[in-house]
Design a protein around this motif. Structure first.
Motif, PDB file in Angstrom:
ATOM      1  N   LEU A   1      12.789  31.140  -2.363  1.00 18.15           N
ATOM      2  CA  LEU A   1      11.911  31.705  -2.532  1.00 18.15           C
ATOM      3  C   LEU A   1      10.829  31.552  -1.039  1.00 18.15           C
ATOM      4  O   LEU A   1       9.958  31.556  -0.810  1.00 18.15           O
ATOM      5  CB  LEU A   1      10.136  31.381  -3.648  1.00 18.15           C
ATOM      6  CG  LEU A   1      10.930  32.314  -4.664  1.00 18.15           C
ATOM      7  CD1 LEU A   1      10.259  31.872  -5.613  1.00 18.15           C
ATOM      8  CD2 LEU A   1      10.948  33.836  -4.220  1.00 18.15           C
TER       9      LEU A   1
ATOM     10  N   THR B   1      14.437  40.393  -6.733  1.00 19.46           N
ATOM     11  CA  THR B   1      14.675  40.013  -4.583  1.00 19.46           C
ATOM     12  C   THR B   1      15.921  40.030  -4.558  1.00 19.46           C
ATOM     13  O   THR B   1      16.635  39.315  -5.436  1.00 19.46           O
ATOM     14  CB  THR B   1      13.632  39.631  -4.294  1.00 19.46           C
ATOM     15  OG1 THR B   1      12.738  39.134  -4.359  1.00 19.46           O
ATOM     16  CG2 THR B   1      13.914  39.381  -3.072  1.00 19.46           C
TER      17      THR B   1
ATOM     18  N   LYS C   1      16.457  39.505   3.135  1.00 22.63           N
ATOM     19  CA  LYS C   1      15.401  39.593   2.061  1.00 22.63           C
ATOM     20  C   LYS C   1      15.808  40.821   1.565  1.00 22.63           C
ATOM     21  O   LYS C   1      15.356  41.164   2.606  1.00 22.63           O
ATOM     22  CB  LYS C   1      14.363  38.421   2.011  1.00 22.63           C
ATOM     23  CG  LYS C   1      14.153  37.075   1.763  1.00 22.63           C
ATOM     24  CD  LYS C   1      13.192  37.000   1.603  1.00 22.63           C
ATOM     25  CE  LYS C   1      13.437  34.775   1.369  1.00 22.63           C
ATOM     26  NZ  LYS C   1      12.153  34.669   0.624  1.00 22.63           N
TER      27      LYS C   1
ATOM     28  N   LEU D   1      17.602  36.570  -7.331  1.00 21.54           N
ATOM     29  CA  LEU D   1      16.933  36.075  -7.269  1.00 21.54           C
ATOM     30  C   LEU D   1      17.076  35.211  -8.793  1.00 21.54           C
ATOM     31  O   LEU D   1      17.245  34.071  -9.568  1.00 21.54           O
ATOM     32  CB  LEU D   1      15.714  35.584  -7.729  1.00 21.54           C
ATOM     33  CG  LEU D   1      14.530  34.816  -7.327  1.00 21.54           C
ATOM     34  CD1 LEU D   1      15.176  33.633  -6.303  1.00 21.54           C
ATOM     35  CD2 LEU D   1      12.767  35.476  -6.966  1.00 21.54           C
TER      36      LEU D   1
ATOM     37  N   LEU E   1       9.334  40.751  -8.499  1.00 24.08           N
ATOM     38  CA  LEU E   1      10.071  39.045  -7.477  1.00 24.08           C
ATOM     39  C   LEU E   1      11.966  39.076  -8.074  1.00 24.08           C
ATOM     40  O   LEU E   1      12.680  38.567  -7.336  1.00 24.08           O
ATOM     41  CB  LEU E   1       9.416  38.176  -7.840  1.00 24.08           C
ATOM     42  CG  LEU E   1       9.330  36.983  -6.885  1.00 24.08           C
ATOM     43  CD1 LEU E   1       9.678  36.936  -5.648  1.00 24.08           C
ATOM     44  CD2 LEU E   1       8.103  35.733  -7.706  1.00 24.08           C
TER      45      LEU E   1
ATOM     46  N   GLN F   1      15.915  29.349  -7.194  1.00 29.46           N
ATOM     47  CA  GLN F   1      15.028  29.993  -6.778  1.00 29.46           C
ATOM     48  C   GLN F   1      13.864  29.199  -6.117  1.00 29.46           C
ATOM     49  O   GLN F   1      13.834  30.403  -5.572  1.00 29.46           O
ATOM     50  CB  GLN F   1      14.498  30.656  -8.325  1.00 29.46           C
ATOM     51  CG  GLN F   1      15.630  31.736  -9.020  1.00 29.46           C
ATOM     52  CD  GLN F   1      14.905  31.864 -10.622  1.00 29.46           C
ATOM     53  OE1 GLN F   1      13.442  32.164 -10.501  1.00 29.46           O
ATOM     54  NE2 GLN F   1      15.800  32.228 -11.013  1.00 29.46           N
TER      55      GLN F   1
END
Length: 362
Positions: A295, A236, A320, A283, A233, A291
């Motif tokens: 998201l 990303t 993304k 990110l 995550l 952030q």
């Protein structure tokens, strides 16, 4: 008795390994050995040149901006009172004048943007006063802490593993010569200029060989894959379009043009003559509040205008991208995380961070 008046920041003790203590000068010399000092030295010379140019122009310094930067520094280092700040500086061989001069110099870099050039002088041939001022800047900018950490990693690696083989140590020498751009015949002169000898060089080569032996064991495909899953995550990548605007109202108007009128971001920026760019970001490089916003959106979405400097930014998400080890930036971040985790434990076991001036006895 302990004295700070005659102690240079260059002589401040930054760490220890076993019974051996290492100074800021040792950390700087180790950075030279690794080929990591020149860029920092050139940036420092530009800062000095900007300050000199400001003096020539009799530039009136913005004391409120300088004070704000100093206060932000104190807040970041949890230095609430003047006494705490003085002690922090004293432990590093500095005084309040060094502290205030540093922030004035940083202000000049931004205030004087032309009409000056930095001196063409190498670190080893520079006057001692200039070199010591450089170490002061390394301390206050936080760069010396990074240099010290890299030195401690290598000290710990040398203590923790098997003694490097003669072949492994010998293999580091041509790499070192390439980094500092000298021929073997020039090495004796280079060491003399550094104020070092062959014993110091041999120890540095052995430390580097030991360090890379640990790295090669650590940075293997299986470990990288596991770490990538944990960081998926955070790593990303977002491809975005950005328009820079002078006010929130202007940003809202641009947002309306894109959402309701169907104009592209670039068309809006061109029509209104706003700065426009495309960018890639990870990110984890964003502030925490930003952030959460990134998201919550999908490709093609626009983010609500966000403050940026003295104005606002309008961002549109183009894509993304899931992190992959084939991406050099992702691989570098994964490797750095593995190294940080491993060597943070190793340095706790074998080294001791210290920041204090040496004790002189009269």
């Amino acid at each position: 008795m302990s004295s700070t008046e005659s102690v240079s920041p260059y002589d401040v003790i930054v760490c220890a390994c076993g019974t051996q203590e290492y100074t800021a000068g040792d950390a700087v010399d180790a950075a030279i050995f690794r080929g990591e000092l020149e860029e920092k030295w050139q940036a420092f010379l530009r800062h000095v040149a900007a300050e000199e140019r400001a003096d020539e122009l009799e530039l009136e310094l913005d004391e409120s901006a300088i004070s704000a930067a100093a206060e932000e520094f104190r807040y970041r280092h949890d230095l609430i009172t003047a006494e705490e700040t003085e002690k922090w500086l004293s432990n590093r061989g500095l005084i309040f004048e060094d502290f205030s001069d540093y922030f004035a110099r940083q202000y000049c870099v931004g205030a004087v943007d032309e009409g000056f050039s930095s001196k063409q002088i190498g670190y080893m041939s520079a006057p001692q006063e200039l070199r010591h001022l450089f170490v002061t800047e390394l301390i206050l900018s936080g760069t010396l802490e990074d240099m010290t950490n890299k030195l401690m990693w290598r000290l710990a690696a040398r203590r923790a593993g098997k003694e490097p083989t003669p072949d492994a140590i010998a293999a580091e020498k041509p790499k070192f010569l390439h980094r500092i751009r000298i021929e073997p015949a020039q090495l004796a002169y280079w060491l003399e200029e550094m104020g070092r000898d062959s014993e110091w060089l041999n120890e540095m080569l052995a430390m580097e060989a030991a360090y890379w032996a640990h790295c090669h064991t650590l940075l293997v495909p299986e470990a990288r894959k596991r770490e990538l899953m944990a960081l998926r995550l955070h790593l990303t990548r977002f491809e975005i379009e950005v328009i820079e605007l002078e006010s929130h109202d202007a940003a809202q108007e641009a947002l309306f043009c894109v959402r309701e009128d169907g104009m592209s971001m670039e068309e809006v920026a061109t029509e209104e003559r706003y700065p426009y760019r495309r960018a890639n970001l990870l990110l984890e490089d964003l502030p925490v509040d930003a952030q959460l916003k990134y998201l919550s959106v999908s490709p093609g979405d626009l983010l609500e205008p966000m403050p940026h400097g003295d104005g606002f930014e309008l961002c549109k998400i183009i894509k993304k991208v899931e992190p992959r080890l084939e991406d050099p930036i992702v691989k570098s971040r994964v490797d750095q995380r593995l190294l940080d985790q491993y060597f943070s434990l190793l340095t706790i076991k074998y080294t001791h961070p210290r920041l204090s001036v040496p004790v002189s006895v009269e």
